[in-house]
Design a protein around this motif. Structure first.
Motif, PDB file in Angstrom:
ATOM      1  N   LEU A 191       1.013  -1.219  -0.039  1.00 16.54           N
ATOM      2  CA  LEU A 191       0.019  -0.055   0.071  1.00 16.54           C
ATOM      3  C   LEU A 191       0.907   1.366  -0.209  1.00 16.54           C
ATOM      4  CD1 LEU A 191      -2.772  -1.302   2.382  1.00 16.54           C
ATOM      5  CD2 LEU A 191      -2.894  -0.759   0.030  1.00 16.54           C
ATOM      6  N   GLN A 192       1.939   1.385   0.827  1.00 17.13           N
ATOM      7  CA  GLN A 192       2.687   2.359   0.902  1.00 17.13           C
ATOM      8  C   GLN A 192       3.672   2.576  -0.563  1.00 17.13           C
ATOM      9  OE1 GLN A 192       5.140   2.306   4.626  1.00 17.13           O
ATOM     10  NE2 GLN A 192       3.390   3.016   5.666  1.00 17.13           N
ATOM     11  N   ASP A 193       4.007   1.389  -1.348  1.00 19.65           N
ATOM     12  CA  ASP A 193       4.505   1.535  -2.508  1.00 19.65           C
ATOM     13  C   ASP A 193       3.671   2.018  -3.393  1.00 19.65           C
ATOM     14  OD1 ASP A 193       6.926   0.342  -1.266  1.00 19.65           O
ATOM     15  OD2 ASP A 193       6.700  -1.367  -2.306  1.00 19.65           O
ATOM     16  N   ASP A 194       2.359   1.991  -2.984  1.00 21.90           N
ATOM     17  CA  ASP A 194       1.470   2.482  -4.227  1.00 21.90           C
ATOM     18  C   ASP A 194       0.921   3.978  -3.789  1.00 21.90           C
ATOM     19  OD1 ASP A 194       0.201   1.438  -6.849  1.00 21.90           O
ATOM     20  OD2 ASP A 194      -1.560   1.855  -5.765  1.00 21.90           O
ATOM     21  N   GLY A 195       1.465   4.399  -2.734  1.00 23.29           N
ATOM     22  CA  GLY A 195       1.262   6.039  -2.432  1.00 23.29           C
ATOM     23  C   GLY A 195       0.271   6.227  -1.306  1.00 23.29           C
ATOM     24  N   PHE A 196      -0.203   5.019  -0.532  1.00 22.37           N
ATOM     25  CA  PHE A 196      -1.130   5.206   0.540  1.00 22.37           C
ATOM     26  C   PHE A 196      -0.468   5.471   1.851  1.00 22.37           C
ATOM     27  CE2 PHE A 196      -3.532   2.682  -2.957  1.00 22.37           C
ATOM     28  CZ  PHE A 196      -4.756   3.785  -2.854  1.00 22.37           C
ATOM     29  N   GLU A 197      -1.287   6.245   2.566  1.00 25.83           N
ATOM     30  CA  GLU A 197      -0.703   6.137   3.959  1.00 25.83           C
ATOM     31  C   GLU A 197      -1.447   4.919   4.721  1.00 25.83           C
ATOM     32  OE1 GLU A 197      -1.139   9.639   6.257  1.00 25.83           O
ATOM     33  OE2 GLU A 197      -1.258  10.907   4.805  1.00 25.83           O
ATOM     34  N   THR A 198      -0.707   4.499   5.814  1.00 27.14           N
ATOM     35  CA  THR A 198      -1.202   3.325   6.612  1.00 27.14           C
ATOM     36  C   THR A 198      -1.297   3.470   8.150  1.00 27.14           C
ATOM     37  OG1 THR A 198       0.795   1.944   6.634  1.00 27.14           O
ATOM     38  CG2 THR A 198      -0.615   1.598   4.566  1.00 27.14           C
ATOM     39  N   CYS A 199      -2.147   2.751   8.716  1.00 30.55           N
ATOM     40  CA  CYS A 199      -1.862   2.618   9.981  1.00 30.55           C
ATOM     41  C   CYS A 199      -2.720   1.127  10.297  1.00 30.55           C
ATOM     42  CB  CYS A 199      -2.745   3.650  10.787  1.00 30.55           C
ATOM     43  SG  CYS A 199      -4.548   3.845  10.303  1.00 30.55           S
ATOM     44  N   THR A 200      -2.164   0.602  11.439  1.00 24.71           N
ATOM     45  CA  THR A 200      -2.245  -0.733  11.733  1.00 24.71           C
ATOM     46  C   THR A 200      -2.881  -1.215  12.993  1.00 24.71           C
ATOM     47  OG1 THR A 200      -0.092  -1.388  12.202  1.00 24.71           O
ATOM     48  CG2 THR A 200      -0.498  -1.402  10.049  1.00 24.71           C
ATOM     49  N   ALA A 201      -3.795  -2.136  12.955  1.00 21.99           N
ATOM     50  CA  ALA A 201      -4.159  -2.769  14.455  1.00 21.99           C
ATOM     51  C   ALA A 201      -4.221  -4.107  14.207  1.00 21.99           C
ATOM     52  CB  ALA A 201      -5.609  -2.066  14.779  1.00 21.99           C
ATOM     53  N   SER A 202      -3.961  -4.918  15.483  1.00 19.48           N
ATOM     54  CA  SER A 202      -3.959  -6.180  15.606  1.00 19.48           C
ATOM     55  C   SER A 202      -5.230  -6.880  16.216  1.00 19.48           C
ATOM     56  CB  SER A 202      -2.603  -6.746  16.074  1.00 19.48           C
ATOM     57  OG  SER A 202      -2.620  -6.335  17.265  1.00 19.48           O
ATOM     58  N   ASN A 203      -6.126  -6.016  16.745  1.00 18.23           N
ATOM     59  CA  ASN A 203      -7.054  -6.434  17.525  1.00 18.23           C
ATOM     60  C   ASN A 203      -8.436  -5.475  17.115  1.00 18.23           C
ATOM     61  OD1 ASN A 203      -7.142  -4.801  19.715  1.00 18.23           O
ATOM     62  ND2 ASN A 203      -5.247  -5.759  20.175  1.00 18.23           N
ATOM     63  N   VAL A 204      -9.474  -6.001  17.528  1.00 13.20           N
ATOM     64  CA  VAL A 204     -10.738  -5.047  17.483  1.00 13.20           C
ATOM     65  C   VAL A 204     -10.470  -3.721  18.430  1.00 13.20           C
ATOM     66  CG1 VAL A 204     -13.250  -4.862  17.694  1.00 13.20           C
ATOM     67  CG2 VAL A 204     -12.201  -6.865  16.793  1.00 13.20           C
ATOM     68  N   GLU A 205     -10.323  -3.786  19.470  1.00 10.09           N
ATOM     69  CA  GLU A 205     -10.062  -2.739  20.598  1.00 10.09           C
ATOM     70  C   GLU A 205      -9.310  -1.768  19.840  1.00 10.09           C
ATOM     71  OE1 GLU A 205      -8.400  -2.091  24.949  1.00 10.09           O
ATOM     72  OE2 GLU A 205      -9.881  -3.777  24.719  1.00 10.09           O
ATOM     73  N   GLU A 206      -8.125  -2.142  19.607  1.00  6.70           N
ATOM     74  CA  GLU A 206      -6.965  -1.153  19.122  1.00  6.70           C
ATOM     75  C   GLU A 206      -7.528  -0.642  17.686  1.00  6.70           C
ATOM     76  OE1 GLU A 206      -2.543  -1.409  17.559  1.00  6.70           O
ATOM     77  OE2 GLU A 206      -3.383  -3.254  18.077  1.00  6.70           O
TER      78      GLU A 206
END
Length: 118
Positions: free
Chosen positions: A22-37
């Motif tokens: 996604l970043q290689d394609d120009g998008f910013e990202t944020c990540t979460a590993s569970n529902v609460e996060e």
């Protein structure tokens, strides 16, 4: 201005892979590993799109989706399901697309671009 995508998945390898493509394609990202996060990041980051795994520790992806759409501010945020489970196309009724792991990154990027450009 680049568009932001929230990646929700408990597999760190999948998260890194998605962040990279996604970043290689120009998008910013944020990540979460569970529902609460993920709920916290949704409110903090206000992503343009969410990629959602269905099977995670403690809670299922569909529960996150139900919580998300109950909030008027996020009810129209598009969701793309990325999961290893069978029948994933049925899990989130209003998902704009569903991809079974392993997925084709070009097809995923195309679905994301088409969703965000429409």
């Amino acid at each position: 201005m680049s568009r932001k995508i929230l990646i929700i998945d408990d597999d760190p390898y999948i998260v890194k892979y998605l962040v990279d493509i996604l970043q290689d394609d120009g998008f910013e990202t944020c990540t979460a590993s569970n529902v609460e996060e993920a709920i916290g990041l949704l409110k903090q980051e206000k992503p343009d799109l969410v990629t959602l795994d269905l099977e995670m520790p403690n809670e299922w992806g569909p529960r996150f989706y139900r919580k998300m759409v109950q909030d008027p501010e996020y009810k129209d945020t598009p969701v793309i399901v990325v999961s290893g489970l069978s029948g994933i196309h049925l899990a989130i009724k209003n998902a704009v697309a569903s991809f079974k792991k392993p997925f084709n990154p070009k097809e995923l990027l195309e679905a994301i671009r088409n969703t965000l450009e429409s």
